[in-house]
Enzyme design. Structure first.
Site, PDB file in Angstrom:
ATOM      1  N   LYS A   1       0.845  -1.205   0.000  1.00  0.00           N
ATOM      2  CA  LYS A   1       0.000   0.000   0.000  1.00  0.00           C
ATOM      3  C   LYS A   1       0.871   1.242   0.000  1.00  0.00           C
ATOM      4  CE  LYS A   1      -3.799   2.151   2.616  1.00  0.00           C
ATOM      5  NZ  LYS A   1      -4.623   2.080   3.855  1.00  0.00           N
TER       6      LYS A   1
ATOM      7  N   SER B   1      -9.420   2.115   2.655  1.00  0.00           N
ATOM      8  CA  SER B   1      -8.461   2.870   1.887  1.00  0.00           C
ATOM      9  C   SER B   1      -7.425   1.989   1.188  1.00  0.00           C
ATOM     10  CB  SER B   1      -7.723   3.844   2.817  1.00  0.00           C
ATOM     11  OG  SER B   1      -6.992   3.135   3.810  1.00  0.00           O
TER      12      SER B   1
ATOM     13  N   SER C   1     -10.177  -0.136   6.765  1.00  0.00           N
ATOM     14  CA  SER C   1      -9.472  -0.031   5.487  1.00  0.00           C
ATOM     15  C   SER C   1      -8.795  -1.296   4.989  1.00  0.00           C
ATOM     16  CB  SER C   1      -8.427   1.084   5.563  1.00  0.00           C
ATOM     17  OG  SER C   1      -9.041   2.337   5.536  1.00  0.00           O
TER      18      SER C   1
END
Lengths: 420, 420
Positions: free
Chosen positions: B70, B139, B163
């Site tokens: 990420k 996210s 997330s």
């Protein structure tokens, strides 16, 4: 000069931020060749910022105040070298949250201060301004020395074991490690997540409180002008006998002064659980750091000092069971805190076992600092005492809350200033 | 292909790390133009690494396995853009601790996956591989979509509200948010220090456990081949009625399958204190993020989405009293956990209110994720159910410990695979 006075003088002229900045930069020119507190200086840009301060409206409660930033904390446009060749060329693209908060209140970053290697024991180049042959303490060596030598009025440090309180005490300045969670750590090199705490040094408690308000937007840090005498508990940690005679004598003197100034003083015995607290803090730090620094260890081992590599190897050997047991010891001790603080506002104890040791190869022992860090308690050291050889001796307070600690410390500072 | 099988095939030939890497990179060429899971791809260097893996000794339990990272997590030599133009050109000089741990076990970084803006609500470019007109969730949007589309077998995400679990559920993969503190956060952009947790996605529970062992050096994550049937508590959160009919039906089906496979199932009512838990998590996140992101807000507000600026403004208005009260609510709920888990190994609940909503302007609601994040409980989502329209529906387990959760989840996965 205290920051709190400088802010008032800038606001009411005749002092401009630029003149103030020049005064500090001249002081840096004079003493930095000897003290070596700075990893990176940024005086030209700081002067530009001071000029901008003078031209614009008041930015906040730190308007025009130059600060130092420990070199594991990001400041935009400057390298964050972490005291390690691994990060020699790493330039921060943004400010750490604490730096952004200080800047938004008007502070001006003068530069990055020397840290020990990755904020642990292996020293940097900094010397103690009170005697250049003595350690300034660590890991926030440069910040303590820079404030002590008058190169900036306030500087950021961080504490995982004793890295704010110990160097502040060794260098004869006020050091503050707030409660865990008071100041956000975004943009700060992480060593041990459950311990790392941002703190700062200054020359008086008012300046410490000024920075606290700037960083928290909490006006409770505006201390009353006439603080009431606190109830002081004299704490003898299990490691008490590691304090030397001069330190014990400083504590005795402080108690006499506080008693005669009206403080209520009593003795506080720590619960037996505290016997295991320093070892628990050490296990947690070793365990967490070995994992947080896995990139440095697994990819850059050749660039680590033997001392740091050894600590990381020790940490790798600590098991999850040992780690969880250590965390449980800390939780048990935390549960005793309401009883420890029962009837007292602050606890008084040595900030270190004595004054800064001679030599630059080690930074001293955090024996009197590990516990408050592990317990997430706010801690503050006051200077004002000296050894026979003239080296500073710090006394330490622990508080139940940040505001209560700073109020009591301000009262104690006034009492000491009247007597020292 | 599961990572756990790929590792075995690489070890016993005929599969080489290079062939595996090529397979994944071909898949990326095929699907990435549609899915857009990647912020930065690093296939050439990944191929070099795979070649080096094939030439050298086995590096560890992830030998030759490509992973996604990420884009708020540092990977050396690659930009960490955080889904924000503020960080468009910020290249990481070192690996985050979790990336270094994965690399040391043999993993190969394929690239950085899309995050929403600063890991909050404003979406990136990624689409749901099951229907390109639907959100992948956020996210950790790119990590979930990359694993779901077969572009890497494992990818890192982070969870502050929902997330990891929510995008994993929306994209139909296994998502794991471990207990707070299992994986060090050094080198990860900090949003909310008391909530941010590193997690990861994969296509099976065994791959989740493989990564857990690589990151923790804890061999308890080697799950038994024949796990025993767990005791499952069916948890109805105060927000239960926000789950839609298809989600409730998936939970019903899962319970029938688990019961017939031998699980002991009972209903668990949360204590009344849980009524205030989601609001408390929201307050803590808003408060902490507004301070952690003060550099972005005070210096780069023009570069923030209106949505993020609004959240930060909301957070600035939360007071210390409100924050401390919210932390106290969470602590109160934590104190109930032994009772909530009394007699059960895991709790079962929806991973989200339903399947991924249509549209790319929002990433869905973390309503079923906030509580476990605030309570620091490990959580895991399993795919295997679908809506009438063919979109994945994730069920979620919470565990009392990470190992207990993965053991139960592996049992549940086997039961579901026999029936779905």
């Amino acid at each position: 000069m205290y920051a709190i006075d400088a802010v008032k003088r800038i606001a009411s002229t005749p002092l401009t931020a630029r003149v103030l900045l020049r005064e500090y930069s001249q002081r840096i020119e004079e003493v930095e060749p000897h003290v070596q507190a700075w990893e990176t200086l940024d005086v030209a840009r700081a002067l530009d910022e001071a000029r901008a301060c003078d031209l614009g409206p008041t930015r906040g409660i730190l308007h025009g105040i130059p600060i130092g930033v420990k070199d594991i904390i990001d400041a935009a446009g400057l390298p964050t070298r972490c005291g390690s060749p691994i990060y020699a060329s790493q330039v921060a693209s943004a400010d750490a949250a604490c730096v952004a908060l200080a800047k938004a209140a008007g502070a001006i970053v003068m530069g990055k201060t020397v840290t020990t290697e990755l904020a642990w024991f292996h020293p940097g180049k900094t010397r103690n301004p009170h005697n250049l042959a003595h350690t300034p303490g660590g890991s926030s060596s440069g910040s303590a020395a820079a404030v002590a030598a008058g190169m900036v009025p306030i500087a950021f440090g961080t504490q995982t074991a004793g890295s704010v309180i110990r160097p502040a005490a060794y260098c004869g300045v006020v050091g503050f490690k707030p409660s865990f969670g008071l100041v956000p750590r975004a943009g700060v090199k992480s060593q041990s997540e459950s311990l790392d705490t941002i703190g700062w040094m200054a020359n008086c408690v008012d300046d410490i409180a000024l920075m606290a308000e700037a960083l928290t937007w909490d006006t409770s840090f505006r201390l009353p002008d006439t603080p009431v005498a606190p109830r002081i508990g004299v704490l003898e940690l299990p490691e008490h006998d590691q304090a030397d005679a001069e330190m014990l004598s400083a504590i005795e003197s402080a108690l006499r002064i506080f008693a005669s100034a009206g403080a209520n003083i009593r003795s506080v015995s720590p619960p037996a659980a505290f016997n295991a607290l320093n070892a628990a803090q050490t296990t947690v730090q070793l365990f967490e750091a070995a994992r947080s620094y896995h990139c440095e260890y697994s990819q850059h081992k050749h660039a680590l000092s033997a001392r740091l590599a050894g600590l990381l190897e020790e940490g790798r050997l600590r098991t999850w069971d040992q780690y969880r047991a250590a965390r449980a010891v800390i939780d048990t001790c935390k549960a005793f805190l309401p009883r420890v603080f029962d009837g007292v506002d602050v606890l008084l104890l040595p900030a270190a076992s004595g004054a800064a040791p001679a030599g630059l190869e080690a930074t001293g022992d955090p024996v009197f600092n590990r516990a408050a860090t592990a317990l997430h308690l706010p801690a503050l050291t006051l200077p004002h005492f000296r050894t026979g050889a003239g080296m500073p001796l710090g006394i330490q307070f622990w508080g139940w809350s940040d505001v209560a600690l700073l109020q009591a410390a301000r009262w104690a500072e006034q009492a000491l200033l009247r007597h020292c």
